[in-house]
Write an enzyme that holds these catalytic residues in place. Structure first.
Site, PDB file in Angstrom:
ATOM      1  CD  GLU A 172      40.014  94.459  27.290  1.00 26.45           C
ATOM      2  OE1 GLU A 172      40.918  94.252  28.204  1.00 26.45           O
ATOM      3  OE2 GLU A 172      40.347  93.989  26.075  1.00 26.45           O
ATOM      4  CD  GLU A 177      40.854  92.181  20.296  1.00 25.96           C
ATOM      5  OE1 GLU A 177      39.810  91.703  21.122  1.00 25.96           O
ATOM      6  OE2 GLU A 177      42.071  92.095  20.897  1.00 25.96           O
TER       7      GLU A 177
END
Ligand SMILES: *[C@@H]1O[C@H](CO)[C@@H](O)[C@H](O)[C@H]1NC(C)=O
Length: 333
Positions: A157, A162
């Site tokens: 990932e 974020e």
């Protein structure tokens, strides 16, 4: 006062420990010895493979309607519902809006409608450029621009953008199966949060790097009309650059990107301590916004947000700025 501050500090630490979330980690390692090793090699040319932009933007994406794996207070809606509710649309200026419902009142601790899209195509390596005019932010809000492979965490990932709540800086993180670490000798400008990329059992924090620039996330990003996040993923490593709106390299705008001229990235994971080819493959690209949950919820109080995250989710006015405004996503090979 000292006791109060100590108590606050302990509460802050405890938040991180109790959260047990992939992305929460307050341990910092700053003793980095930069070397002259730079990830992008000069002389590589990149050709545009796919660009998601304008009136056809959503043709290349599926709308994920499952439960949020990070336990957020959201119902991810279908494309037809997102379209009819005004949560996903392309504007006449060709920019794409991906929004959280900011009109409905929901129960305290209930779920609010939001959108999570993932690319129909999957990618193994490449140069990815995302141009956003704005990103979601605010109390309870947890947006992400990321990509993920099969059999998590085996296929890896890559979290490019974020953050949560009132955060001011972007956090970039890799998650992998065992045997991948962040080599702090690589040249990059961000602060290392953790060097262990393997995510399993109790430790899902991944190997994160925090940008140092207040224009890299949330309000500070939006107030300058956003900017570009570029990430290069090849056999030599994975690197992420952030360019504020006013300093986007001309070769990016001209669709002839050359990362070897961009200077040190904000984050870089060199292949010296992580076999990129075996840990990252067949990634779907994802853009989503969740609410509360494992990270935004756990960090809610320590973020300086009022009351509780469960109360925040109930009030639509908290989500007026919970919107992505996408110029384009481009993929080069
Ligand atoms: C939007 O994109 C279309 C198709 O590429 C183009 O013809 C049109 O001029 C664009 N509109 C604006 C406002 O840029």
């Amino acid at each position: 006062m000292q006791r109060f501050i100590t108590a606050l500090f302990l509460a802050f630490l405890l938040q991180g420990v109790l959260a047990g979330h992939p992305h929460v980690n307050y341990v910092r390692h700053r003793s980095r010895q930069p070397t002259s090793q730079v990830h992008p090699r000069a002389g590589t040319t990149y050709k545009l493979q796919d660009i998601y932009q304008g009136q056809s933007f959503f043709h290349g994406w599926d709308f994920f309607t499952g439960a949020d794996p990070t336990n957020g207070n959201v119902d991810f809606v279908s494309q037809s519902e997102a379209t009819s509710s005004g949560l996903a649309y392309v504007q006449s200026d060709n920019t794409t809006v991906i929004a959280v419902d900011d009109k409905s009142t929901v129960a305290v601790g209930g779920n609010r409608k939001s959108v999570r899209i993932q690319s129909k195509k999957t990618y193994t390596q490449g140069l990815f450029i995302a141009d956003f005019y704005s990103m979601p932010h605010g109390c309870g809000v947890w947006p992400a621009w990321w990509s993920t492979g099969p059999n998590w965490p085996a296929g890896g990932e890559i979290d490019v953008v974020e953050g949560v709540n009132l955060g001011q800086t972007n956090q970039m993180t890799l998650h992998t199966s065992d045997g991948c670490a962040l080599d702090t000798a690589a040249a990059f400008t961000g602060h290392t949060l953790d060097t262990t990329c393997a995510s399993s059992g109790g430790d899902n924090s991944g190997c994160g790097v925090e940008d140092t620039n207040d224009n890299s996330y949330g309000h500070g990003f939006n107030i300058i009309a956003g900017g570009v996040f570029a990430h290069l993923w090849d056999d030599n490593g994975i690197s992420v650059w952030h360019f504020p709106r006013g300093s986007i390299p001309a070769d990016i705008t001209a669709q002839t990107p050359d990362p070897s001229g961009w200077g040190n990235p904000a984050a870089s994971w060199a292949s010296s301590s992580c076999n990129i080819g075996s840990h990252f493959y067949d990634h779907s690209l994802v853009i989503d916004t969740t609410i509360c949950g494992d990270w935004a919820g756990a960090a809610y109080a320590s973020s300086g947000c009022p009351n509780t995250c469960a109360e925040a989710v109930a009030d639509p006015s908290n989500f007026a700025t919970a919107k992505w405004n996408v110029n384009y996503i481009a993929v080069y090979k």
